[in-house]
Design a protein around this motif. Structure first.
Motif, mmCIF file in Angstrom:
data_model
loop_
_atom_site.group_PDB
_atom_site.id
_atom_site.type_symbol
_atom_site.label_atom_id
_atom_site.label_comp_id
_atom_site.label_asym_id
_atom_site.label_seq_id
_atom_site.Cartn_x
_atom_site.Cartn_y
_atom_site.Cartn_z
ATOM 1 N N GLU A 223 38.152 51.623 24.772
ATOM 2 C CA GLU A 223 37.569 52.089 23.553
ATOM 3 C C GLU A 223 37.416 53.524 23.786
ATOM 4 O O GLU A 223 36.496 53.634 24.725
ATOM 5 N N ASP A 224 37.709 54.333 22.749
ATOM 6 C CA ASP A 224 37.396 55.715 23.136
ATOM 7 C C ASP A 224 36.081 56.081 22.149
ATOM 8 O O ASP A 224 35.553 57.227 22.303
ATOM 9 N N ASP B 260 41.342 48.902 22.095
ATOM 10 C CA ASP B 260 41.452 49.905 20.990
ATOM 11 C C ASP B 260 42.988 50.145 21.033
ATOM 12 O O ASP B 260 43.625 50.407 21.971
ATOM 13 N N LYS C 240 38.775 46.770 12.632
ATOM 14 C CA LYS C 240 37.916 47.671 12.747
ATOM 15 C C LYS C 240 37.293 48.220 11.309
ATOM 16 O O LYS C 240 38.212 48.214 10.538
ATOM 17 N N GLN D 49 44.047 53.111 18.951
ATOM 18 C CA GLN D 49 44.372 54.793 18.715
ATOM 19 C C GLN D 49 43.261 55.337 19.829
ATOM 20 O O GLN D 49 42.092 55.039 19.553
ATOM 21 N N MET D 50 43.916 55.609 20.684
ATOM 22 C CA MET D 50 43.095 56.493 21.743
ATOM 23 C C MET D 50 43.827 57.846 22.272
ATOM 24 O O MET D 50 45.025 57.653 22.240
HETATM 25 MN MN MN Z 1 40.138 54.854 19.009
#
Ligand code: MN
Length: 222
Positions: free
Chosen positions: A105-106, A149, A201, A151-152
């Motif tokens: 996770e970012d 996650d 999320k 989108q990173m």
């Molecule tokens: Mn993300």
């Protein structure tokens, strides 16, 4: 909690825990955030009489520790159980029997929420901030579950899931994708890439707990 991230220079460690401070404040910085997560963690831990520790090396990674005082609740029952009970039931659980979860996770706020919850539940935790860091962990670690996650920066979650399923000999480690609510149709892309399930999320802890419990036995506490 240990990561293999960009690391933090010694001169930046002191200001790391101040609110609204980002060590890298450039507009085009690679890592986003408001600068509140660590300040909140420190405040909450200190309110409980504990302290937050940090060791870090630039380019290698960081290790955050939280020490909390453990106070026995007053009890009407005798403090010491009979000796036979002491020998059989007070044994520490074998650390390797506690499920290990890799969180990829970012977003700092999501890390604080999810990692905080998992640590309270007693799980062992690895943290990666993009797909490549997750792959790096998997060269040496065999987690019992991966929370991914999508989108990173750098390698995204879908690519990381595909590589884990195709390149790495991890068997069928459960992978739970974490996707933004707005991304309709992403559920199918996650499952097609090899995820076992997905969570929308912002992650709700109740749903997180329910999903994890479908794949893992909870840690034995006490
Ligand atoms: Mn993300």
């Amino acid at each position: 909690m240990r990561d293999t991230g960009i690391g933090i220079a010694p001169e930046h460690i002191a200001k790391l825990f101040q609110p609204f401070v980002q060590v890298d404040s450039a507009l085009n910085r690679q890592y986003e955030g408001t600068g509140l997560g660590l300040a909140l963690v420190k405040r909450i831990v200190e309110l409980h009489g504990g302290q937050v520790g940090l060791t870090s090396e630039v380019g290698v990674g960081s290790c955050f520790t939280i020490d909390l005082p453990y106070v026995l609740a007053p009890s009407a029952t005798p403090v010491l159980p009979p000796p036979n009970v002491l020998n059989t039931e007070q044994r520490q659980p074998d650390p390797s029997s506690i499920p290990l979860i890799l969180l990829v996770e970012d977003n700092e706020d999501n890390i604080v929420t999810v990692a905080g919850y998992l640590e309270v539940q007693g799980y062992r935790l690895l943290l990666a901030r993009n797909g490549q860091e997750a792959i790096d962990w998997l060269q040496t670690q065999c987690p019992d579950m991966i929370l991914m996650d999508i989108q990173m920066p750098g390698m995204d979650g879908l690519e990381a899931i595909r590589r884990i399923r195709h390149d790495l000999s991890l068997g069928q480690v459960p992978i739970i994708a974490l996707t933004a609510l707005a991304m309709e149709g992403d559920r199918d892309r996650c499952l097609a890439a090899g995820a076992n399930d997905y969570l929308s999320k912002p992650v709700k802890l109740k749903q997180l707990a329910a999903t994890i419990s479908r794949f893992l036995e909870p840690p034995q506490t006490g």
